[in-house]
Write a protein that holds these residues in place. Sequence first.
Motif, PDB file in Angstrom:
ATOM      1  N   VAL A   1      -2.354  -8.225 -11.791  1.00 34.22           N
ATOM      2  CA  VAL A   1      -3.091  -6.784 -11.856  1.00 34.22           C
ATOM      3  C   VAL A   1      -3.890  -6.763 -12.750  1.00 34.22           C
ATOM      4  O   VAL A   1      -3.599  -6.792 -14.050  1.00 34.22           O
ATOM      5  CB  VAL A   1      -1.931  -5.675 -11.990  1.00 34.22           C
ATOM      6  N   GLU A   2      -5.104  -6.374 -12.607  1.00 35.50           N
ATOM      7  CA  GLU A   2      -6.096  -6.142 -13.809  1.00 35.50           C
ATOM      8  C   GLU A   2      -5.571  -4.726 -14.466  1.00 35.50           C
ATOM      9  O   GLU A   2      -4.937  -3.708 -14.013  1.00 35.50           O
ATOM     10  CB  GLU A   2      -7.404  -5.953 -13.092  1.00 35.50           C
ATOM     11  N   LYS A   3      -5.698  -4.729 -15.699  1.00 35.96           N
ATOM     12  CA  LYS A   3      -5.429  -3.550 -16.635  1.00 35.96           C
ATOM     13  C   LYS A   3      -5.796  -2.395 -16.104  1.00 35.96           C
ATOM     14  O   LYS A   3      -5.194  -1.337 -16.357  1.00 35.96           O
ATOM     15  CB  LYS A   3      -5.859  -4.077 -17.980  1.00 35.96           C
ATOM     16  N   SER A   4      -7.090  -2.199 -15.786  1.00 36.93           N
ATOM     17  CA  SER A   4      -7.624  -1.155 -15.288  1.00 36.93           C
ATOM     18  C   SER A   4      -6.950  -0.583 -14.095  1.00 36.93           C
ATOM     19  O   SER A   4      -7.307   0.728 -13.957  1.00 36.93           O
ATOM     20  CB  SER A   4      -9.211  -1.052 -15.002  1.00 36.93           C
ATOM     21  N   ASP A   5      -6.471  -1.436 -13.341  1.00 39.40           N
ATOM     22  CA  ASP A   5      -5.556  -0.921 -12.238  1.00 39.40           C
ATOM     23  C   ASP A   5      -4.013  -0.628 -12.281  1.00 39.40           C
ATOM     24  O   ASP A   5      -3.468  -0.332 -11.217  1.00 39.40           O
ATOM     25  CB  ASP A   5      -5.836  -1.866 -10.982  1.00 39.40           C
TER      26      ASP A   5
ATOM     27  N   ASP B   1      -2.211   1.652 -13.747  1.00 46.33           N
ATOM     28  CA  ASP B   1      -1.514   2.858 -13.442  1.00 46.33           C
ATOM     29  C   ASP B   1      -1.480   3.268 -11.958  1.00 46.33           C
ATOM     30  O   ASP B   1      -0.361   3.516 -11.492  1.00 46.33           O
ATOM     31  CB  ASP B   1      -2.353   4.090 -14.196  1.00 46.33           C
ATOM     32  N   ALA B   2      -2.552   2.573 -11.080  1.00 47.56           N
ATOM     33  CA  ALA B   2      -2.541   2.867  -9.620  1.00 47.56           C
ATOM     34  C   ALA B   2      -1.363   1.972  -9.237  1.00 47.56           C
ATOM     35  O   ALA B   2      -0.707   2.362  -8.362  1.00 47.56           O
ATOM     36  CB  ALA B   2      -3.743   2.662  -9.221  1.00 47.56           C
ATOM     37  N   PHE B   3      -1.250   0.778  -9.772  1.00 46.44           N
ATOM     38  CA  PHE B   3      -0.261  -0.356  -9.212  1.00 46.44           C
ATOM     39  C   PHE B   3       1.247   0.268  -9.413  1.00 46.44           C
ATOM     40  O   PHE B   3       2.226   0.300  -8.474  1.00 46.44           O
ATOM     41  CB  PHE B   3      -0.322  -1.535 -10.258  1.00 46.44           C
ATOM     42  N   VAL B   4       1.366   0.994 -10.637  1.00 49.83           N
ATOM     43  CA  VAL B   4       2.691   1.355 -10.864  1.00 49.83           C
ATOM     44  C   VAL B   4       2.948   2.949 -10.129  1.00 49.83           C
ATOM     45  O   VAL B   4       4.008   2.997  -9.638  1.00 49.83           O
ATOM     46  CB  VAL B   4       3.133   1.819 -12.522  1.00 49.83           C
ATOM     47  N   ALA B   5       1.891   3.616  -9.686  1.00 49.01           N
ATOM     48  CA  ALA B   5       2.094   4.552  -9.117  1.00 49.01           C
ATOM     49  C   ALA B   5       2.540   4.177  -7.676  1.00 49.01           C
ATOM     50  O   ALA B   5       2.833   5.321  -6.913  1.00 49.01           O
ATOM     51  CB  ALA B   5       0.884   5.493  -9.159  1.00 49.01           C
ATOM     52  N   GLY B   6       2.379   3.032  -7.375  1.00 46.02           N
ATOM     53  CA  GLY B   6       2.649   2.664  -5.755  1.00 46.02           C
ATOM     54  C   GLY B   6       1.591   2.697  -4.927  1.00 46.02           C
ATOM     55  O   GLY B   6       1.801   2.258  -3.869  1.00 46.02           O
ATOM     56  N   GLU B   7       0.399   2.542  -5.528  1.00 46.93           N
ATOM     57  CA  GLU B   7      -1.016   2.623  -4.444  1.00 46.93           C
ATOM     58  C   GLU B   7      -1.152   1.261  -4.068  1.00 46.93           C
ATOM     59  O   GLU B   7      -1.835   1.047  -3.081  1.00 46.93           O
ATOM     60  CB  GLU B   7      -2.050   3.154  -5.331  1.00 46.93           C
ATOM     61  N   TYR B   8      -0.379   0.045  -4.687  1.00 47.98           N
ATOM     62  CA  TYR B   8      -0.547  -1.022  -4.244  1.00 47.98           C
ATOM     63  C   TYR B   8       0.377  -1.480  -3.298  1.00 47.98           C
ATOM     64  O   TYR B   8       0.572  -2.263  -2.259  1.00 47.98           O
ATOM     65  CB  TYR B   8      -0.922  -2.310  -5.390  1.00 47.98           C
ATOM     66  N   TYR B   9       1.926  -1.113  -3.600  1.00 48.18           N
ATOM     67  CA  TYR B   9       3.199  -1.263  -2.820  1.00 48.18           C
ATOM     68  C   TYR B   9       4.175  -0.583  -3.596  1.00 48.18           C
ATOM     69  O   TYR B   9       3.827   0.185  -4.601  1.00 48.18           O
ATOM     70  CB  TYR B   9       3.511  -2.739  -2.993  1.00 48.18           C
ATOM     71  N   GLU B  10       5.048  -0.329  -2.842  1.00 50.51           N
ATOM     72  CA  GLU B  10       6.064   0.509  -3.558  1.00 50.51           C
ATOM     73  C   GLU B  10       6.587   0.071  -4.938  1.00 50.51           C
ATOM     74  O   GLU B  10       7.137  -1.072  -4.985  1.00 50.51           O
ATOM     75  CB  GLU B  10       7.367   0.722  -2.265  1.00 50.51           C
ATOM     76  N   SER B  11       6.470   1.059  -5.901  1.00 49.44           N
ATOM     77  CA  SER B  11       7.035   0.600  -7.338  1.00 49.44           C
ATOM     78  C   SER B  11       8.634   0.442  -7.321  1.00 49.44           C
ATOM     79  O   SER B  11       9.069   1.541  -6.563  1.00 49.44           O
ATOM     80  CB  SER B  11       6.467   1.201  -8.395  1.00 49.44           C
ATOM     81  N   ALA B  12       9.108  -0.226  -7.886  1.00 45.38           N
ATOM     82  CA  ALA B  12      10.599  -0.072  -8.345  1.00 45.38           C
ATOM     83  C   ALA B  12      11.186   0.663  -9.404  1.00 45.38           C
ATOM     84  O   ALA B  12      10.393   0.782 -10.482  1.00 45.38           O
ATOM     85  CB  ALA B  12      11.221  -1.704  -8.436  1.00 45.38           C
TER      86      ALA B  12
END
Length: 106
Positions: free
Chosen positions: A89-93, A95-106
């Motif tokens: 995950v690129e550092k710039s992405d 926050d979106a990754f953690v927010a679940g915009e890429y997949y459901e976060s745990a």
Amino acid sequence: MTTQTQRDTVADIVRKILDDKFGDSLIFDQIIVKDAVDIVDGMEYLRISIVFEGNRKLMTPKWRIGMRRRTRQKLAELDIYEFPVMSFVEKSDWDAFVAGEYYESA
């Protein structure tokens, strides 16, 4: 399931493999290791999120697939047999990754 000490060891192993390969070419920030269970077959695995900065193209698909193999070999030496599933995950992405915009976060 793994212990926190084992998860920290997995993160250290992954960081060493990355640093050995890329040196200063890429910057690896957080490496987060979590236990996970596949919802289809119930198999336990390790979800490894690798946060980086730099040119993603340096991490070719062939190299990323080999990264999983190299990591599994090192983990087996420590009697850790959960399959590593890695997300780069690129550092710039992040926050979106953690927010679940890429997949459901745990």
